[in-house]
Write an enzyme that holds these catalytic residues in place. Sequence first.
Site, PDB file in Angstrom:
ATOM      1  CE  LYS A   1     -60.732   8.348 -70.526  1.00 19.50           C
ATOM      2  NZ  LYS A   1     -62.003   8.689 -69.848  1.00 19.50           N
ATOM      3  CB  SER A   2     -54.303   6.210 -69.691  1.00 17.44           C
ATOM      4  OG  SER A   2     -55.467   5.646 -69.155  1.00 17.44           O
TER       5      SER A   2
ATOM      6  NE  ARG B   1     -50.732   8.038 -66.470  1.00 16.59           N
ATOM      7  CZ  ARG B   1     -52.005   7.752 -66.271  1.00 16.59           C
ATOM      8  NH1 ARG B   1     -52.909   8.038 -67.203  1.00 16.59           N
ATOM      9  NH2 ARG B   1     -52.397   7.180 -65.140  1.00 16.59           N
TER      10      ARG B   1
ATOM     11  N   GLY C   1     -62.044  12.258 -64.589  1.00 14.05           N
ATOM     12  CA  GLY C   1     -61.578  11.800 -63.282  1.00 14.05           C
ATOM     13  C   GLY C   1     -60.074  11.607 -63.244  1.00 14.05           C
TER      14      GLY C   1
ATOM     15  NE  ARG D   1     -65.535   9.447 -61.149  1.00 15.40           N
ATOM     16  CZ  ARG D   1     -64.775   9.224 -62.227  1.00 15.40           C
ATOM     17  NH1 ARG D   1     -64.948   9.973 -63.297  1.00 15.40           N
ATOM     18  NH2 ARG D   1     -63.888   8.274 -62.222  1.00 15.40           N
TER      19      ARG D   1
ATOM     20  CB  SER E   1     -56.163   2.933 -57.654  1.00  9.42           C
ATOM     21  OG  SER E   1     -56.527   4.159 -58.280  1.00  9.42           O
TER      22      SER E   1
ATOM     23  CG  ASP F   1     -61.237   2.376 -67.156  1.00  7.87           C
ATOM     24  OD1 ASP F   1     -61.988   2.611 -66.195  1.00  7.87           O
ATOM     25  OD2 ASP F   1     -60.196   3.017 -67.377  1.00  7.87           O
TER      26      ASP F   1
ATOM     27  NE  ARG G   1     -67.898   3.176 -66.039  1.00  9.50           N
ATOM     28  CZ  ARG G   1     -66.744   3.636 -66.499  1.00  9.50           C
ATOM     29  NH1 ARG G   1     -65.631   2.959 -66.267  1.00  9.50           N
ATOM     30  NH2 ARG G   1     -66.699   4.751 -67.195  1.00  9.50           N
TER      31      ARG G   1
END
Length: 434
Positions: A21-22, A26, A94, A122, A167, A315, A346
């Site tokens: 997904k990341s 991108r 997000g 968020r 992050s 994650d 979470r």
Amino acid sequence: MQFKILPGGAMSGEARVPGDKSISHRSIMLGALANGTTRVKGFLEGEDALATLAAFRAMGVHIEGPEHGNVTVHGVGLHGLTAPADALDLGNAGTGMRLICGLLAGQTFDAELTGDASLCSRPMGRVIDPLTMMGASIQSAQGGRPPLSIRGGQKLRSIHYELPMASAQVKSCVLLAGLYSEGCTSVAEPGPSRDHTERMLRGFGYPVRSVKGVISLQGGGSLQACDIDVPADISSAAFFLVAASIAPDSDLILTHVGINPTRIGVINILQLMGANITLQNHSEVGGEPVADIRVRSAALRGIEIPLDQVPLAIDEFPVLFVAAACATGRTVLRGAEELRVKESDRIAAMAEGLSTLGIINEVLEDGIIIEGGTFGGGVIKTYHDHRIAMSFAIAALRAEDEITVLDCDHVATSFPGFDSLARSLGLQIQAEAS
């Protein structure tokens, strides 16, 4: 939609989980900002990545596909985006919102970013603060929450930003804004976080320096189109790594999985717990290391999770909590405050579900203590969080009774077809209308 999962079963066979997904996010962003045509294979056709794709279409980028994971992005260059007619709706994404926020800070036009109820709850202050330091003008709802209104035409200045916590999303946001600033923009990390943005910028021909935890780039350059082969997402593979570890008589191979060193915390942690995981057929695709992963049943033991592994598995912790519940002894997680500001809190959501299934746990401000035990059955609330839903589906492999997982619609944000793939590998799962 809800999942109903019968107890027991073993995991066996060979499978390729959906694309990362990341990297999918991108590939669209950088492909759109590049000069030339970028061709993407293995694109994740989940709702989050599709929301990012739709946002760039709305800003004037011609994108073909996706069709069977193939996408063609006709780049417009760093300064070729155009004003969208409406607010850009990122759904539940997000990552999409935080990274696009950095790119929009340097545009000449005004734009608004919004999303679904979960995303709009968020906090975005973690990206608003450094962008404001760079000269961006951003208005938010109360508490730094979306929708975000970003004023165009602001002259951005380069900064050196010390991340309060590791992050990848905040780091990437600042670096992407740095493309539009004068001078050198740098970000200092207190610990490693995923480095897909840096790797992919280099893949598009944009120089990025990484020296002793400080990542920097000069503004004013350009990106050149390239071809991208998206590896299978280790975050999606994690559900089956845990599944085959905890279910007796399991032997499973997951193919072409991305094993970026900033993402393999889930493998490291499971191996510390005693998991039987081996990597084979190593290769590199577009600067990203990949391998096939074989995992077989193992007797797991509780551990104190090393702090240096926390950002490398941020994650994957929901399903790691399931592994901890199946381990002998106590597992302790600290230093994971970021889990409280994901699609749900979470830590709280997993603790509630574990308690529902009879697992003793203690919530900490920055983590959790889980005592290994035996899962009963029960009904699980997911708080519309895809990773909570899939994690408790996996728990049924070691449960004594049926588990019903509510509100599973968001699973498609990251893992379309999760239930059918899991069923083909041995999980006794059915998706039902709720």
